[in-house]
Design a protein around this motif. Structure first.
Motif, PDB file in Angstrom:
ATOM      1  N   LEU A 215       0.836  -1.204   0.000  1.00  0.00           N
ATOM      2  CA  LEU A 215       0.000   0.000   0.000  1.00  0.00           C
ATOM      3  C   LEU A 215       0.869   1.250   0.000  1.00  0.00           C
ATOM      4  O   LEU A 215       0.555   2.238  -0.680  1.00  0.00           O
ATOM      5  N   LYS A 216       1.956   1.207   0.738  1.00  0.00           N
ATOM      6  CA  LYS A 216       2.847   2.372   0.817  1.00  0.00           C
ATOM      7  C   LYS A 216       3.384   2.744  -0.560  1.00  0.00           C
ATOM      8  O   LYS A 216       3.490   3.923  -0.902  1.00  0.00           O
ATOM      9  N   TYR A 217       3.729   1.759  -1.369  1.00  0.00           N
ATOM     10  CA  TYR A 217       4.307   2.030  -2.686  1.00  0.00           C
ATOM     11  C   TYR A 217       3.255   2.269  -3.756  1.00  0.00           C
ATOM     12  O   TYR A 217       3.482   3.021  -4.705  1.00  0.00           O
ATOM     13  N   LEU A 218       2.098   1.611  -3.617  1.00  0.00           N
ATOM     14  CA  LEU A 218       1.069   1.712  -4.658  1.00  0.00           C
ATOM     15  C   LEU A 218       0.058   2.824  -4.388  1.00  0.00           C
ATOM     16  O   LEU A 218      -0.500   3.398  -5.321  1.00  0.00           O
ATOM     17  N   GLU A 219      -0.213   3.106  -3.102  1.00  0.00           N
ATOM     18  CA  GLU A 219      -1.171   4.164  -2.715  1.00  0.00           C
ATOM     19  C   GLU A 219      -0.491   5.058  -1.680  1.00  0.00           C
ATOM     20  O   GLU A 219      -0.872   5.102  -0.506  1.00  0.00           O
ATOM     21  N   HIS A 220       0.538   5.766  -2.142  1.00  0.00           N
ATOM     22  CA  HIS A 220       1.405   6.542  -1.248  1.00  0.00           C
ATOM     23  C   HIS A 220       0.610   7.501  -0.364  1.00  0.00           C
ATOM     24  O   HIS A 220       0.775   7.545   0.868  1.00  0.00           O
ATOM     25  N   ASP A 221      -0.278   8.296  -0.958  1.00  0.00           N
ATOM     26  CA  ASP A 221      -1.024   9.317  -0.201  1.00  0.00           C
ATOM     27  C   ASP A 221      -1.945   8.680   0.829  1.00  0.00           C
ATOM     28  O   ASP A 221      -2.038   9.147   1.973  1.00  0.00           O
ATOM     29  N   ALA A 222      -2.647   7.615   0.443  1.00  0.00           N
ATOM     30  CA  ALA A 222      -3.571   6.947   1.366  1.00  0.00           C
ATOM     31  C   ALA A 222      -2.809   6.355   2.547  1.00  0.00           C
ATOM     32  O   ALA A 222      -3.244   6.457   3.705  1.00  0.00           O
TER      33      ALA A 222
END
Length: 759
Positions: A215-222
């Protein structure tokens, strides 16, 4: 272009530290000479300078040490797995072969490395790896369950390291697109392949870490939005947890239950999933954390069944106390005590309304259940009663030792077999992956793709090798179906297919074929009737079909369509039945129309004298209508006799005709002697039955023999292959039986031919 491998000072220090730590932790499982062999291989890898940094600039040797430490700490693997992880870079670069590993470190290490290579080959088939089928294939395809555990640990480690090198992916011109693309690919695979695998094996801690990093790499803002919100609310959250568990602790202690309580905040990934599913902001997720009550159950001297019964009773007792204090939400009850998950997970989950009207998830489990939840498959099999021949006391103190015993490996492989022993997973040439029951064949695969492909299937290429449609499928096979426009479904296909889907499609195709054949046969009969200036009465035809011994009309028309019943024969029998001259019986089915002779009163008197004469068969014979019988197909030179028919004509049969004994027994007074006139001047149709090995070119060799003889004409050929043998009928126009005997001798000399006979 990747950099040549040169260690930085920091990498040297970290590698040395990891080496010392791993060595201490697995020292008891190492064999004599392991360290010396490993040091020599490492030095060789460094001296050849063939090892290179990966696309992220990471050192492969340091990566292998980091992964080795992870499999020791998080999963409990020891010597064999650690050595396999450390040797993997050298094997992948061709500096070391699996056979050399087997010689230096033993079969178990080589087996793990071979398994890692096989798994890597699956990726080269371009599969849809996000599918559940691919995850199942990996589990069923792995020769050793440690291979899958190492793969998961390796991906967790890679995700940790690319987190640390994240700043290097950005240069003065912005994001390095190639490296960023690779990081997204690695993260996506972690989310839809490795995290579900970890979950299936009960490695929940590693699963959660993979999901959060992805999630950190694919949805950085979230990711950072939720992380900041959690940081802001941590103090209040911790205080609330204390207020919630205080009363529970008192009640459980009063009840005499020994326990300890953990407060666990939900992972960032699970919070994000709830926000998306419920379409709400962070503040709208009411169960941000869960309370885990872990009960200490003492079971000294108890059998496994008694211990598990006591565990469940205390869990339900704790459940009753908690729900008497806080209002439960019955829709949120999850009972994995009565029916554990397939990976062994056991727990009671309930959501209750706590202080300040906030919903809180409570998980109730024992220490044994908690260890299974944290450590996964290894702990699951430890508590299933798996035992080794020695060291039983040590087995009860921890799960790690189990993984390095033969019985422990058998236990993990049994876990795999319990899940997938009845399933196989195979690829299409495009990489699509399908699941079939064990024992499924190429024919099942063909019908799974499409009905038309199944009905036209002649075989397949599996991993490039041509096989028959009977070939059973194995996990990992790449299957390419071969078809032919001349192929049609056959009745015995129902015995070849194993899946109900394929069987139902075959039955439907056979039914459609029978309908088409029935229509064709009926049209043929009607046309023949018209040629004879006869009207076909359906009621009379139905009676005839029954008297011929057919229960189903479709079977009758199928035999007409296949040529098993002669149309002219049927018409003659129909006329006889319609005239009421003699009933047709089932015993007469094998006879042709000319063989059906009626009572004496129907015989033409003008031909009675033939009983004492010899009928000379001549093309120019006048006054007598004669025909060659279809049942035995006599040709010039055969010993023959004549048989007087109802219409005054004569049928010529061979002396060894299959119908001859019955004709002589029942109608001996209608038999006339017959012989051939002079030298034959006609060609006669005969049929040869040939059986032999199904070899390439054998049919060409047979037909070449016939074509080389100018006086032979091949009218038709019908060949069918089955289980390595072929059988077929050849209809040939030939002058006499002498030439026929010569032909049969020549055909028998063809290599692979087992039998040639006249029928």
């Amino acid at each position: 272009m990747t950099d040549r491998l040169e260690f930085t000072t920091e990498e040297k220090e970290e590698t040395l530290a990891l080496y010392q730590k791993i060595r201490e932790e697995i020292a008891s499982s190492l064999h004599e000479g392991d360290e010396e062999h490993m040091r020599r291989n490492m030095l060789q890898a460094l001296e050849t300078k063939q090892l290179q940094r990966n696309v992220f600039g990471l050192n492969p040797i340091l990566l292998s040490f980091q992964t080795a430490q992870l499999v020791v700490d998080e999963i409990g693997l020891k010597r064999d797995s650690v050595l396999a992880v450390l040797l993997r870079p050298s094997v992948e670069e061709g500096l070391l072969t699996v056979d050399e590993v087997r010689e230096q470190f033993g079969e178990s290490v080589a087996r793990i490395l071979h398994g890692l290579q096989r798994i890597q080959e699956l990726y080269q088939k371009n599969p849809v790896i996000e599918s559940e089928n691919f995850r199942n294939l990996l589990l069923s395809f792995a020769e050793d369950m440690r291979v899958i555990l190492i793969m998961i640990a390796d991906r967790v480690n890679l995700m940790r390291q690319i987190r640390d090198v994240g700043t290097s992916l950005v240069n003065s011109e912005g994001v390095n697109s190639e490296k960023e693309s690779h990081r997204r690919e690695v993260s996506q695979e972690a989310a839809y392949l490795y995290a579900p695998l970890a979950h299936k094996l009960g490695l929940y801690k590693l699963k959660s870490e993979l999901e959060d990093l992805s999630l950190k790499y694919l949805e950085h803002d979230a990711y950072y939005h939720i992380k900041e919100k959690l940081s802001e609310t941590k103090k209040n959250r911790d205080a609330y947890i204390d207020r919630f568990i205080g009363p529970i602790s008192e009640r459980l202690t009063e009840a005499g239950i020994k326990f300890h309580i953990k407060g666990r905040t939900k992972s960032i990934h699970s919070i994000w999933q709830k926000m998306k599913k419920q379409k709400c902001p962070f503040e709208g997720v009411y169960d941000l954390f869960a309370i885990r009550i872990i009960i200490e159950v003492r079971g000294e001297g108890l059998e496994v069944r008694e211990l598990q019964h006591r565990e469940k009773m205390q869990c339900w007792q704790a459940f009753a106390l908690i729900t008497s204090m806080y209002q439960p939400n019955p829709k949120r009850l999850r009972d994995w005590l009565s029916v554990p998950k397939s990976n062994g997970y056991e727990s009671l989950h309930i959501t209750v309304l706590g202080p300040e009207q906030k919903w809180v998830e409570v998980q109730i489990r024992t220490e044994r259940m908690d260890e299974i939840a944290e450590r996964g498959v290894a702990a699951h099999w430890r508590y299933k009663g798996v035992k080794s021949e020695s060291g039983l006391d040590d087995w009860l103190t921890g799960i790690r030792s189990m993984l390095e015993t033969s019985d422990g490996l058998e236990a993990m492989d049994q876990f795999k077999m319990d899940l997938y022993e009845d399933e196989v997973f195979v690829f299409t040439p495009k990489g699509d992956l399908f699941k079939f029951p064990k024992g499924a064949t190429v024919l099942d695969f063909a019908y799974h793709i499409h009905s038309k492909i199944g009905s036209a299937c002649t075989g397949a290429r599996i991993n490039g090798k041509v096989v028959t449609l009977r070939q059973e499928l194995q996990s990992g096979d790449q299957v390419e179906i071969m078809t032919s426009s001349n192929q049609k479904p056959k009745q015995d296909w129902l015995n070849i297919a194993k899946t109900s889907r394929a069987k139902s499609k075959i039955r439907l195709a056979l039914k459609e074929t029978q309908v088409k054949e029935g229509l064709f046969a009926k049209e043929t009969l009607e046309r023949k009737f018209k040629n004879r200036k006869l009207e076909m009465d359906d009621s009379v035809m139905q009676v005839l079909i029954r008297k011929l011994g057919f229960k189903e009309v479709s079977d009758f028309y199928r035999q007409v369509a296949n040529g098993e019943l002669d149309v002219n024969t049927i018409i003659e029998k129909y006329v006889e039945l319609q005239q009421g001259d003699q009933p047709v019986t089932g015993n007469n089915v094998a006879q042709t129309a000319a063989d059906f002779v009626l009572d004496d009163s129907k015989l033409p008197t003008s031909n009675a004298k033939l009983a004492d004469d010899v009928l000379v068969i001549d093309r120019n014979l006048k006054g007598i209508d004669y025909q060659l019988a279809r049942c035995c197909q006599p040709i010039y030179g055969d010993k023959v006799f004549g048989f007087v028919t109802i219409n005054g004509g004569i049928k010529i049969h061979r002396e060894d005709c299959p119908n001859a004994p019955e004709l002589r027994k029942r109608f001996g007074y209608r038999i006339v002697k017959a012989k051939w006139s002079g030298k034959g001047s006609s060609q006669y149709a005969i049929t040869l039955r040939i059986i032999g090995n199904d070899d390439i070119g054998i049919v060409n060799n047979l037909t070449n023999i016939i074509s080389r003889d100018e006086k032979l004409i091949l009218r038709s050929i019908n060949i069918d292959s089955h289980d390595g043998l072929f059988s077929g009928n050849l209809t040939i126009m030939i002058d006499d039986n002498t030439r026929l005997e010569t032909l049969i001798k020549k055909l028998r000399t063809v290599k692979g031919v087992k039998q040639v006979e006249r029928i």
